[in-house]
Structures are given as structure tokens and as C-alpha cells.
Design a protein around this motif. Structure first.
Motif, mmCIF file in Angstrom:
data_model
loop_
_atom_site.group_PDB
_atom_site.id
_atom_site.type_symbol
_atom_site.label_atom_id
_atom_site.label_comp_id
_atom_site.label_asym_id
_atom_site.label_seq_id
_atom_site.Cartn_x
_atom_site.Cartn_y
_atom_site.Cartn_z
ATOM 1 N N CYS A 173 -5.512 -3.891 -8.530
ATOM 2 C CA CYS A 173 -4.514 -3.211 -7.692
ATOM 3 C C CYS A 173 -5.102 -1.958 -7.052
ATOM 4 N N LYS A 174 -5.921 -1.233 -7.785
ATOM 5 C CA LYS A 174 -6.559 -0.018 -7.240
ATOM 6 C C LYS A 174 -7.518 -0.382 -6.117
ATOM 7 N N ASP A 222 1.859 3.358 -4.946
ATOM 8 C CA ASP A 222 2.191 2.043 -5.488
ATOM 9 C C ASP A 222 2.277 2.170 -7.004
ATOM 10 N N ASN A 257 -5.901 0.965 2.561
ATOM 11 C CA ASN A 257 -6.064 2.222 3.277
ATOM 12 C C ASN A 257 -7.046 2.053 4.436
ATOM 13 N N SER A 304 -2.237 7.153 -2.048
ATOM 14 C CA SER A 304 -3.086 7.386 -0.883
ATOM 15 C C SER A 304 -2.271 8.177 0.134
ATOM 16 N N PHE A 332 -0.940 4.356 -8.059
ATOM 17 C CA PHE A 332 -2.059 4.363 -7.118
ATOM 18 C C PHE A 332 -1.588 5.039 -5.833
ATOM 19 N N LYS A 360 5.524 -1.350 -4.192
ATOM 20 C CA LYS A 360 4.718 -0.737 -3.137
ATOM 21 C C LYS A 360 5.427 0.480 -2.551
ATOM 22 N N LYS A 396 -5.507 -1.364 -3.113
ATOM 23 C CA LYS A 396 -4.899 -0.181 -2.482
ATOM 24 C C LYS A 396 -5.920 0.530 -1.595
ATOM 25 N N ASP A 397 -7.138 0.673 -2.090
ATOM 26 C CA ASP A 397 -8.197 1.304 -1.294
ATOM 27 C C ASP A 397 -8.523 0.470 -0.060
ATOM 28 N N LEU A 402 -2.316 -6.996 1.056
ATOM 29 C CA LEU A 402 -2.409 -6.348 -0.256
ATOM 30 C C LEU A 402 -2.363 -7.372 -1.386
#
Length: 249
Positions: free
Chosen positions: A227-228, A181, A235, A194, A192, A170, A231-232, A209
Motif C-alpha cells: 500500500c505504501k 490513506d 503521487n 502525501s 500513508f 483512500k 501510494k508513492d 492504486l
């Protein structure tokens, strides 16, 4: 009685956090957001709020095992997330129990080296490495990655990252304009990114997460896609109101 075939179950084996910002309460909330029904085993009755960690309140192995036995009598969990554990010996016993009851279970471990309030765990760091070979995904931040000695262990052949287990490093505790990440799985690296957000951040982000990843794997998503999505989601979580507690509606 037969299980509800329309329900997707997942199990979190983690600590209790009365603030509900971390630990298994946070895990279950996150899983529910994605439509997965989470059940829980308690490893620690912590004394904490979102700003202060007082004591871990470790649960002894016999009580952890009894909780596992009871839940596994009803469900064969194919998706399992492990969070706060007292020591490597406990993690090993948990993983071995899950593998015996559900050999093909997808297991995620979120290694917690310290609480966001500063309390330190995992003093037997090197002893965790062999256990990781029985785990599908490990999700350390930069400090935990270093503390566990993962890079050196990989170079020495103690553990083959991405083969023995997938690793999601991370980027939240790193530096730079973006939080990146990095997932290493099956010899491939995925990134990934952000924007890095200002402020002190939220409480329990690692729990959120890892639970979001597990929920999406349970929904049939390939690990990189899971994972994507997680991650979103993170955010959104990081921007969900003021203060250290987050909640995505």
C-alpha cells in the motif's frame, strides 16, 4: 504446456475504458510498470472518455463466466483485482468462481460507486457487504465507504474490518492539506500520507492504486508495504503531465 515460471501473473476483472485511463487497460499498464503480467476479464463495455461517461454496457454473467473459464484453464491466478461490476450478485459469482479455482488467491476489490464523470453505480449497496467477507482487501474512497455503510456495518458486527477483510480507506476525496490513506488489517491501522495536489485530478486513480497494490503483493511485499509503494506511485501518477490522463514512465 507448462507456465513460464519466470512470469508473475495477475488477473483483473473490470470494465473496458476506451481512453485507457481506467478499467482493465489501466490495470494492465499499472501491473506491467511493476513487472507483473496482467490478464483481463471484461465486465462492462463502457462508452466513455476521460471527461465523459455515456453508458456502462454491462456484460452478462454468462459471458463473464466464459471469459473466466478460458483464462483459468491456462493459469491458476493467485492475485486477482476486481473493479467495476453491475451488482452484488455478479461480484458474489465472480468471487465464488475465483475461490473455487484458486482458494488461496489474494483478491482486491475496488468498489466503484460512481464514475469521475458523474455516472452512478452500485444501487444495491447493502448487498455487497456479505460478499466482502470473501475478499482480502477492499479499497473505497470516502464516498464509497459511506455509500457501502462500512462504518455502521462494522459497529453492528455485520463485517469486522481488518479481520473479515482488510480495508484501505483512500483519502483523495477527503479534505485537508494531506491526502491520507488508512489501512486497517489484522487489528492494526496504518496511515500513508502525501501532500494534497491542486487541480481536478486524474481519471481512473482508484483503478491505478488498487492494481499497484495487487502487483506489489504479487511481488511478495507485505500488504502495508504494498500500500505504501502504491501510494508513492499514485503521487507520481497524479503529477504526470497535464490533463486527466496519467502515465508514469
Amino acid at each position: 504446456m507448462a507456465e513460464n515460471n519466470d512470469m508473475i501473473y495477475a488477473l483483473t476483472i473490470a470494465g473496458f475504458d476506451g481512453s485507457a485511463g481506467a478499467g482493465f487497460i489501466s490495470d494492465i499498464k499499472t501491473m506491467a510498470h511493476f513487472g507483473v503480467y496482467g490478464q483481463a476479464v471484461c465486465t462492462a463495455l463502457t462508452e466513455q472518455n476521460e471527461d465523459e461517461f455515456v453508458a456502462p454496457g454491462w456484460v452478462i454473467w454468462e459471458r463473464i463466466e466464459a471469459q473466466l473459464e478460458t483464462l483459468f484453464r491456462k493459469h491458476t491466478f493467485k492475485y486477482v483485482k476486481i473493479g467495476l461490476v453491475e451488482k452484488a450478485k455478479i461480484l458474489k459469482r465472480i468471487v465464488e468462481f475465483v475461490r473455487e479455482k484458486s482458494p488461496d488467491a489474494f483478491i482486491v476489490w475496488d468498489p466503484i460507486a460512481s464514475a469521475s464523470a458523474g455516472f452512478h453505480f452500485m444501487r444495491d449497496a447493502a448487498e455487497f457487504l456479505p460478499v466482502m467477507k470473501m475478499i482480502d482487501l477492499v479499497t473505497p474512497n470516502a464516498d464509497e465507504y459511506k455509500f457501502l455503510g462500512l462504518e455502521a456495518a462494522h459497529e453492528k458486527g455485520i463485517i469486522q474490518m481488518g479481520k473479515d477483510c482488510a480495508v484501505l480507506l483512500k483519502g483523495g476525496h477527503a479534505e485537508g492539506a494531506e491526502s491520507v490513506d488508512k489501512l486497517i488489517v489484522d487489528g492494526t491501522e496504518y496511515n500513508f500520507a502525501s501532500p494534497r495536489l491542486p487541480g481536478d485530478g486524474k481519471h481512473g486513480t482508484g483503478c491505478v492504486l488498487s492494481s499497484a497494490i495487487l502487483a506489489n503483493v504479487a511481488l511478495g511485499k507485505p500488504l502495508p508495504e504494498a500500500c505504501k509503494i502504491a501510494k508513492d506511485y499514485m503521487n507520481q501518477y497524479l503529477q504526470s503531465g497535464e490533463g486527466r490522463l496519467g502515465f508514469v514512465r
